[in-house]
Design an enzyme around this catalytic site. Structure first.
Site, PDB file in Angstrom:
ATOM      1  N   GLY A   1     -42.623 -29.228  -6.992  1.00  9.13           N
ATOM      2  CA  GLY A   1     -43.317 -28.708  -5.812  1.00  9.13           C
ATOM      3  C   GLY A   1     -43.950 -27.361  -6.100  1.00  9.13           C
ATOM      4  O   GLY A   1     -45.119 -27.116  -5.793  1.00  9.13           O
TER       5      GLY A   1
ATOM      6  N   ASP B   1     -39.147 -16.763  -9.049  1.00  7.93           N
ATOM      7  CA  ASP B   1     -37.920 -17.049  -8.313  1.00  7.93           C
ATOM      8  C   ASP B   1     -38.216 -16.861  -6.842  1.00  7.93           C
ATOM      9  O   ASP B   1     -38.871 -15.887  -6.455  1.00  7.93           O
ATOM     10  CB  ASP B   1     -36.777 -16.132  -8.764  1.00  7.93           C
ATOM     11  CG  ASP B   1     -35.424 -16.761  -8.469  1.00  7.93           C
ATOM     12  OD1 ASP B   1     -35.183 -17.897  -8.936  1.00  7.93           O
ATOM     13  OD2 ASP B   1     -34.599 -16.144  -7.760  1.00  7.93           O
TER      14      ASP B   1
ATOM     15  N   GLY C   1     -38.723 -28.529  -0.563  1.00  9.74           N
ATOM     16  CA  GLY C   1     -37.635 -27.626  -0.164  1.00  9.74           C
ATOM     17  C   GLY C   1     -37.413 -27.577   1.337  1.00  9.74           C
ATOM     18  O   GLY C   1     -37.248 -28.603   2.002  1.00  9.74           O
ATOM     19  N   TYR C   2     -37.414 -26.370   1.885  1.00 10.23           N
ATOM     20  CA  TYR C   2     -37.118 -26.161   3.308  1.00 10.23           C
ATOM     21  C   TYR C   2     -38.359 -26.295   4.192  1.00 10.23           C
ATOM     22  O   TYR C   2     -38.281 -26.026   5.393  1.00 10.23           O
ATOM     23  CB  TYR C   2     -36.491 -24.767   3.498  1.00 10.23           C
ATOM     24  CG  TYR C   2     -35.169 -24.601   2.779  1.00 10.23           C
ATOM     25  CD1 TYR C   2     -33.967 -24.947   3.399  1.00 10.23           C
ATOM     26  CD2 TYR C   2     -35.118 -24.124   1.470  1.00 10.23           C
ATOM     27  CE1 TYR C   2     -32.748 -24.818   2.731  1.00 10.23           C
ATOM     28  CE2 TYR C   2     -33.910 -23.979   0.798  1.00 10.23           C
ATOM     29  CZ  TYR C   2     -32.730 -24.329   1.430  1.00 10.23           C
ATOM     30  OH  TYR C   2     -31.531 -24.196   0.773  1.00 10.23           O
ATOM     31  N   ASP C   3     -39.485 -26.699   3.623  1.00  3.13           N
ATOM     32  CA  ASP C   3     -40.733 -26.747   4.407  1.00  3.13           C
ATOM     33  C   ASP C   3     -40.638 -27.560   5.702  1.00  3.13           C
ATOM     34  O   ASP C   3     -41.231 -27.158   6.710  1.00  3.13           O
ATOM     35  CB  ASP C   3     -41.902 -27.251   3.546  1.00  3.13           C
ATOM     36  CG  ASP C   3     -42.420 -26.173   2.606  1.00  3.13           C
ATOM     37  OD1 ASP C   3     -42.071 -24.989   2.812  1.00  3.13           O
ATOM     38  OD2 ASP C   3     -43.169 -26.503   1.673  1.00  3.13           O
TER      39      ASP C   3
HETATM   40  P1  ITT Z   1     -37.188 -23.293 -11.124  1.00  3.53           P
HETATM   41  O1  ITT Z   1     -36.057 -22.293 -11.237  1.00  3.53           O
HETATM   42  O2  ITT Z   1     -37.187 -24.277 -12.241  1.00  3.53           O
HETATM   43  O3  ITT Z   1     -38.501 -22.644 -10.919  1.00  3.53           O
HETATM   44  P2  ITT Z   1     -35.900 -23.923  -8.635  1.00  3.53           P
HETATM   45  O4  ITT Z   1     -36.184 -24.883  -7.522  1.00  3.53           O
HETATM   46  O5  ITT Z   1     -34.489 -23.884  -9.153  1.00  3.53           O
HETATM   47  O6  ITT Z   1     -36.937 -24.195  -9.808  1.00  3.53           O
HETATM   48  P3  ITT Z   1     -35.581 -21.293  -7.495  1.00  3.53           P
HETATM   49  O7  ITT Z   1     -34.274 -21.028  -8.150  1.00  3.53           O
HETATM   50  O8  ITT Z   1     -36.596 -20.188  -7.435  1.00  3.53           O
HETATM   51  O9  ITT Z   1     -36.348 -22.497  -8.174  1.00  3.53           O
HETATM   52  O10 ITT Z   1     -35.280 -21.809  -6.033  1.00  3.53           O
HETATM   53  C1  ITT Z   1     -36.278 -21.868  -5.090  1.00  3.53           C
HETATM   54  C2  ITT Z   1     -35.787 -22.686  -3.906  1.00  3.53           C
HETATM   55  O11 ITT Z   1     -36.162 -22.014  -2.692  1.00  3.53           O
HETATM   56  C3  ITT Z   1     -36.486 -24.025  -3.866  1.00  3.53           C
HETATM   57  O12 ITT Z   1     -35.764 -24.995  -4.610  1.00  3.53           O
HETATM   58  C4  ITT Z   1     -36.513 -24.307  -2.369  1.00  3.53           C
HETATM   59  O13 ITT Z   1     -35.277 -24.792  -1.951  1.00  3.53           O
HETATM   60  C5  ITT Z   1     -36.724 -22.908  -1.796  1.00  3.53           C
HETATM   61  N1  ITT Z   1     -38.177 -22.604  -1.698  1.00  3.53           N
HETATM   62  C6  ITT Z   1     -38.871 -21.648  -2.374  1.00  3.53           C
HETATM   63  N2  ITT Z   1     -40.177 -21.692  -2.064  1.00  3.53           N
HETATM   64  C7  ITT Z   1     -40.319 -22.700  -1.195  1.00  3.53           C
HETATM   65  C8  ITT Z   1     -41.437 -23.256  -0.536  1.00  3.53           C
HETATM   66  O14 ITT Z   1     -42.671 -22.819  -0.738  1.00  3.53           O
HETATM   67  N3  ITT Z   1     -41.210 -24.280   0.288  1.00  3.53           N
HETATM   68  C9  ITT Z   1     -39.973 -24.756   0.474  1.00  3.53           C
HETATM   69  N4  ITT Z   1     -38.869 -24.316  -0.110  1.00  3.53           N
HETATM   70  C10 ITT Z   1     -39.032 -23.283  -0.956  1.00  3.53           C
END
Ligand code: ITT
Length: 195
Positions: free
Chosen positions: A12, A68, A152-154
């Protein structure tokens, strides 16, 4: 154009990063180089973004962008924050995380929240002065999930002054106003000198 490795395993996020930076930079995702995922051992967004970018730069020899991000819910003292991806456990799905969030907020009127994104660019693995840019997106947490776009939380995130969730917005709309759009447009602005 110089090659930049994108240090994410989240599809995503990658879709959005490509839409936001793909016209101006030659982006390659770290999986194309078989880069192992970095351990996110930091206690802040900025530490984890640096860990990801450094890991990708180290394994590829190219400049890298690490990102992040997470959701900060005011009634939960800023949780899930840096633990957003693993809120409901190590291998939690987006649905698991959303359900846990709804349960945590059951009966609560105070539902304000924000997304935060910290994007880091490192010229090389030993770069002592990474470029660090941040963006936030204010909103609140809905009562039931709605929409199929985004990730994610969208489906639960209602941007301020919007009657639709982030998952009900078109990708192009989200990419104009999101936390990631803000962080990456700052990064792109600073990167023009490097490119
Ligand atoms: P990478 O570390 O491989 O980049 P990850 O999903 O583990 O992937 P993060 O540790 O940064 O990345 O976690 C980000 C989480 O925050 C993501 O999995 C979603 O649950 C939430 N999140 C961040 N940005 C978002 C968005 O634009 N829309 C929805 N949820 C989001």
């Amino acid at each position: 154009m110089r090659q930049i490795v994108v240090a994410t395993g989240n599809r995503g996020k990658l879709r959005e990063i490509r839409a936001l930076l793909g016209d101006d930079f030659e982006l390659t995702v770290q999986s194309e180089f078989d880069v192992p995922e970095a351990d996110e051992t930091g206690l802040t967004f900025v530490e984890n973004a640096i860990l990801k970018a450094r890991n990708a730069a180290q394994h590829t020899g190219h400049a890298a962008i690490g990102e992040d991000s997470g959701l900060e819910v005011d009634a939960l003292s800023g949780s899930p924050g840096i633990y957003s991806a693993r809120y409901a456990g190590k291998n939690a799905s987006d649905t698991d995380n959303n359900q846990k969030l709804l349960a945590a907020l059951a009966g609560t009127d105070k539902r304000t929240a924000r997304y935060r994104c910290v994007a880091v660019f490192m010229r090389h693995a030993g770069d002592p002065a990474p470029l660090i840019c941040e963006g936030t997106w204010e909103g609140s947490i809905g009562i039931t999930p709605a929409g199929d776009n985004g990730f994610g939380y969208d489906p639960l995130f209602l941007p301020a002054n919007s009657d639709r969730t982030a998952a009900e917005m078109l990708p192009s709309e989200k990419n104009r106003v999101s936390h990631r759009a803000r962080a990456l447009s700052l990064l792109a602005h600073h990167l023009t000198a490097w490119n």
